[in-house]
Enzyme design. Structure first.
Site, PDB file in Angstrom:
ATOM      1  N   PRO A  11      52.681  56.213  61.706  1.00  0.00           N
ATOM      2  CA  PRO A  11      53.170  57.370  60.970  1.00  0.00           C
ATOM      3  C   PRO A  11      53.282  58.780  62.028  1.00  0.00           C
ATOM      4  O   PRO A  11      52.295  58.616  62.960  1.00  0.00           O
ATOM      5  CB  PRO A  11      52.244  57.766  60.042  1.00  0.00           C
ATOM      6  CG  PRO A  11      50.990  56.814  60.289  1.00  0.00           C
ATOM      7  CD  PRO A  11      51.601  55.442  61.042  1.00  0.00           C
ATOM      8  N   ASN A  12      54.315  59.488  61.811  1.00  0.00           N
ATOM      9  CA  ASN A  12      54.498  60.753  62.466  1.00  0.00           C
ATOM     10  C   ASN A  12      54.932  60.569  63.820  1.00  0.00           C
ATOM     11  O   ASN A  12      55.187  61.615  64.680  1.00  0.00           O
ATOM     12  CB  ASN A  12      53.154  61.571  62.661  1.00  0.00           C
ATOM     13  CG  ASN A  12      52.906  61.816  61.116  1.00  0.00           C
ATOM     14  OD1 ASN A  12      53.525  62.456  60.114  1.00  0.00           O
ATOM     15  ND2 ASN A  12      51.572  61.746  60.896  1.00  0.00           N
ATOM     16  N   ARG A  19      56.092  66.985  68.141  1.00  0.00           N
ATOM     17  CA  ARG A  19      54.827  67.082  67.572  1.00  0.00           C
ATOM     18  C   ARG A  19      53.647  67.213  68.310  1.00  0.00           C
ATOM     19  O   ARG A  19      53.377  66.420  69.378  1.00  0.00           O
ATOM     20  CB  ARG A  19      54.577  65.726  66.624  1.00  0.00           C
ATOM     21  CG  ARG A  19      53.253  65.245  66.250  1.00  0.00           C
ATOM     22  CD  ARG A  19      53.078  63.829  66.038  1.00  0.00           C
ATOM     23  NE  ARG A  19      51.879  63.580  65.540  1.00  0.00           N
ATOM     24  CZ  ARG A  19      51.226  62.518  65.504  1.00  0.00           C
ATOM     25  NH1 ARG A  19      51.673  61.450  66.088  1.00  0.00           N
ATOM     26  NH2 ARG A  19      50.019  62.313  65.130  1.00  0.00           N
ATOM     27  N   TYR A  24      50.618  64.911  72.887  1.00  0.00           N
ATOM     28  CA  TYR A  24      51.409  63.912  72.845  1.00  0.00           C
ATOM     29  C   TYR A  24      52.569  63.758  73.754  1.00  0.00           C
ATOM     30  O   TYR A  24      53.249  62.735  74.103  1.00  0.00           O
ATOM     31  CB  TYR A  24      52.011  63.466  71.412  1.00  0.00           C
ATOM     32  CG  TYR A  24      50.824  63.334  70.571  1.00  0.00           C
ATOM     33  CD1 TYR A  24      50.064  62.107  70.486  1.00  0.00           C
ATOM     34  CD2 TYR A  24      50.796  64.184  69.462  1.00  0.00           C
ATOM     35  CE1 TYR A  24      48.927  62.163  69.799  1.00  0.00           C
ATOM     36  CE2 TYR A  24      49.740  64.200  68.500  1.00  0.00           C
ATOM     37  CZ  TYR A  24      48.919  62.771  68.832  1.00  0.00           C
ATOM     38  OH  TYR A  24      47.733  62.560  67.985  1.00  0.00           O
ATOM     39  N   ASN A  76      51.220  51.036  68.094  1.00  0.00           N
ATOM     40  CA  ASN A  76      50.688  52.191  68.035  1.00  0.00           C
ATOM     41  C   ASN A  76      50.677  52.694  66.720  1.00  0.00           C
ATOM     42  O   ASN A  76      51.653  52.985  66.035  1.00  0.00           O
ATOM     43  CB  ASN A  76      51.445  53.322  68.918  1.00  0.00           C
ATOM     44  CG  ASN A  76      50.654  54.626  68.915  1.00  0.00           C
ATOM     45  OD1 ASN A  76      49.664  54.727  68.008  1.00  0.00           O
ATOM     46  ND2 ASN A  76      51.258  55.547  69.551  1.00  0.00           N
ATOM     47  N   ALA A  79      47.579  57.228  63.067  1.00  0.00           N
ATOM     48  CA  ALA A  79      46.612  57.327  62.246  1.00  0.00           C
ATOM     49  C   ALA A  79      45.861  56.173  61.506  1.00  0.00           C
ATOM     50  O   ALA A  79      44.800  56.025  61.146  1.00  0.00           O
ATOM     51  CB  ALA A  79      46.508  58.790  61.369  1.00  0.00           C
ATOM     52  N   HIS A  82      43.109  54.236  62.634  1.00  0.00           N
ATOM     53  CA  HIS A  82      41.288  54.595  62.191  1.00  0.00           C
ATOM     54  C   HIS A  82      41.035  54.392  60.731  1.00  0.00           C
ATOM     55  O   HIS A  82      39.949  54.582  60.226  1.00  0.00           O
ATOM     56  CB  HIS A  82      41.204  56.148  62.422  1.00  0.00           C
ATOM     57  CG  HIS A  82      41.896  56.458  63.586  1.00  0.00           C
ATOM     58  ND1 HIS A  82      41.325  56.113  64.979  1.00  0.00           N
ATOM     59  CD2 HIS A  82      42.861  57.481  64.030  1.00  0.00           C
ATOM     60  CE1 HIS A  82      42.242  56.525  65.879  1.00  0.00           C
ATOM     61  NE2 HIS A  82      42.842  57.053  65.694  1.00  0.00           N
ATOM     62  N   GLU A 100      47.034  47.096  71.248  1.00  0.00           N
ATOM     63  CA  GLU A 100      46.782  48.288  70.772  1.00  0.00           C
ATOM     64  C   GLU A 100      47.170  49.494  71.931  1.00  0.00           C
ATOM     65  O   GLU A 100      46.936  49.609  73.039  1.00  0.00           O
ATOM     66  CB  GLU A 100      45.417  48.644  70.455  1.00  0.00           C
ATOM     67  CG  GLU A 100      45.136  50.087  70.001  1.00  0.00           C
ATOM     68  CD  GLU A 100      43.504  50.156  69.693  1.00  0.00           C
ATOM     69  OE1 GLU A 100      43.035  49.427  70.085  1.00  0.00           O
ATOM     70  OE2 GLU A 100      43.550  51.265  68.900  1.00  0.00           O
ATOM     71  N   HIS A 102      47.964  53.968  72.524  1.00  0.00           N
ATOM     72  CA  HIS A 102      47.663  55.065  72.173  1.00  0.00           C
ATOM     73  C   HIS A 102      48.275  55.940  73.344  1.00  0.00           C
ATOM     74  O   HIS A 102      48.075  55.691  74.496  1.00  0.00           O
ATOM     75  CB  HIS A 102      46.746  55.667  71.982  1.00  0.00           C
ATOM     76  CG  HIS A 102      45.981  54.901  70.597  1.00  0.00           C
ATOM     77  ND1 HIS A 102      46.322  55.004  69.371  1.00  0.00           N
ATOM     78  CD2 HIS A 102      44.954  53.818  70.685  1.00  0.00           C
ATOM     79  CE1 HIS A 102      45.864  54.128  68.675  1.00  0.00           C
ATOM     80  NE2 HIS A 102      44.966  53.449  69.215  1.00  0.00           N
ATOM     81  N   LEU A 103      49.119  57.119  72.956  1.00  0.00           N
ATOM     82  CA  LEU A 103      49.384  57.877  73.852  1.00  0.00           C
ATOM     83  C   LEU A 103      48.327  58.826  74.567  1.00  0.00           C
ATOM     84  O   LEU A 103      48.177  59.134  75.848  1.00  0.00           O
ATOM     85  CB  LEU A 103      50.538  59.045  73.352  1.00  0.00           C
ATOM     86  CG  LEU A 103      51.999  58.434  73.037  1.00  0.00           C
ATOM     87  CD1 LEU A 103      52.365  59.066  71.522  1.00  0.00           C
ATOM     88  CD2 LEU A 103      52.955  58.555  73.848  1.00  0.00           C
ATOM     89  N   SER A 104      47.661  59.464  73.548  1.00  0.00           N
ATOM     90  CA  SER A 104      46.382  60.218  74.251  1.00  0.00           C
ATOM     91  C   SER A 104      45.137  59.185  74.149  1.00  0.00           C
ATOM     92  O   SER A 104      45.300  57.850  73.861  1.00  0.00           O
ATOM     93  CB  SER A 104      45.930  61.172  72.802  1.00  0.00           C
ATOM     94  OG  SER A 104      45.843  60.662  71.625  1.00  0.00           O
ATOM     95  N   ARG A 109      38.673  62.380  71.510  1.00  0.00           N
ATOM     96  CA  ARG A 109      39.215  63.469  70.774  1.00  0.00           C
ATOM     97  C   ARG A 109      38.271  63.618  69.541  1.00  0.00           C
ATOM     98  O   ARG A 109      36.976  63.151  69.545  1.00  0.00           O
ATOM     99  CB  ARG A 109      40.653  63.036  70.046  1.00  0.00           C
ATOM    100  CG  ARG A 109      41.563  63.444  71.346  1.00  0.00           C
ATOM    101  CD  ARG A 109      42.934  62.848  71.053  1.00  0.00           C
ATOM    102  NE  ARG A 109      43.561  63.789  69.919  1.00  0.00           N
ATOM    103  CZ  ARG A 109      44.557  63.679  69.325  1.00  0.00           C
ATOM    104  NH1 ARG A 109      45.148  62.430  69.429  1.00  0.00           N
ATOM    105  NH2 ARG A 109      44.924  64.617  68.213  1.00  0.00           N
ATOM    106  N   ARG A 113      38.485  59.920  65.097  1.00  0.00           N
ATOM    107  CA  ARG A 113      39.519  59.033  65.763  1.00  0.00           C
ATOM    108  C   ARG A 113      38.736  57.963  66.547  1.00  0.00           C
ATOM    109  O   ARG A 113      39.444  57.081  67.515  1.00  0.00           O
ATOM    110  CB  ARG A 113      40.323  59.795  66.782  1.00  0.00           C
ATOM    111  CG  ARG A 113      41.265  60.559  65.939  1.00  0.00           C
ATOM    112  CD  ARG A 113      42.261  61.479  67.006  1.00  0.00           C
ATOM    113  NE  ARG A 113      42.470  62.684  66.214  1.00  0.00           N
ATOM    114  CZ  ARG A 113      43.582  62.835  65.475  1.00  0.00           C
ATOM    115  NH1 ARG A 113      44.336  61.696  65.239  1.00  0.00           N
ATOM    116  NH2 ARG A 113      44.068  63.888  64.882  1.00  0.00           N
TER     117      ARG A 113
END
Ligand code: DQA
Length: 144
Positions: A11-12, A19, A24, A76, A79, A82, A100, A102-104, A109, A113
């Site tokens: 999502p997103n 965004r 990101y 990825n 959200a 989590h 898995e 993730h960009l961040s 964070r 998360r």
């Protein structure tokens, strides 16, 4: 096992580029797809690239990757990483290794998360490198 690597985005992530670019980055998902397609060709792999805002769709694609004997899945789950026990169960239910992505770096964070259901079953994880996280994950998939 085939030479296809599924790249699944949750999502997103369709909004990448606009965004929260300070977190990101400025690259769009289309930019990432193009970069990976080129890298895949160099590695002798093919990619099957997807994005959805819906949890069940991610699960269906994990099942498809398994049925099609994909080399690996780069996931990825955004959200849903989590929150989704259903994704954890899906990863456990299939034989294809899931990496898995993730960009961040979610662990640096907000506390919510820090928990990753995906990470409980994933074979590996690449995070915190921006778009390069996908590239490094594809290299790992090629080495499997
Ligand atoms: C993300 C990190 C998640 O915590 C967040 O919900 C996302 C993106 C990342 O790529 O850094 O949507 O998966």
């Amino acid at each position: 096992m085939t030479d296809t690597v599924f790249v699944l985005n949750g999502p997103n992530l369709n909004l990448l580029g606009q965004r929260e670019p300070e977190i990101y980055g400025h690259q769009t998902l289309a930019d990432i797809e193009e970069m990976l397609a080129q890298q895949a060709e160099e590695l002798g792999l093919a990619i099957s690239f997807h994005q959805t805002n819906h949890e069940g769709q991610l699960i269906d694609w994990l099942h498809d990757a398994n049925r099609q004997e994909a080399r690996a899945v780069l996931l990825n789950a955004a959200a849903y990483t989590h929150t989704s026990i259903a994704l954890l169960d899906a990863i456990k239910a299939i034989e294809v290794p899931v990496i898995e992505v993730h960009l961040s770096d979610p662990e640096t964070r907000e506390e919510f998360r820090h928990l990753s259901y995906v990470g409980m079953a994933a074979a590996d994880c690449v995070k915190g490198l921006g778009a390069r996280s996908y590239s490094v994950a594809l290299e790992k998939a090629a080495a499997l």
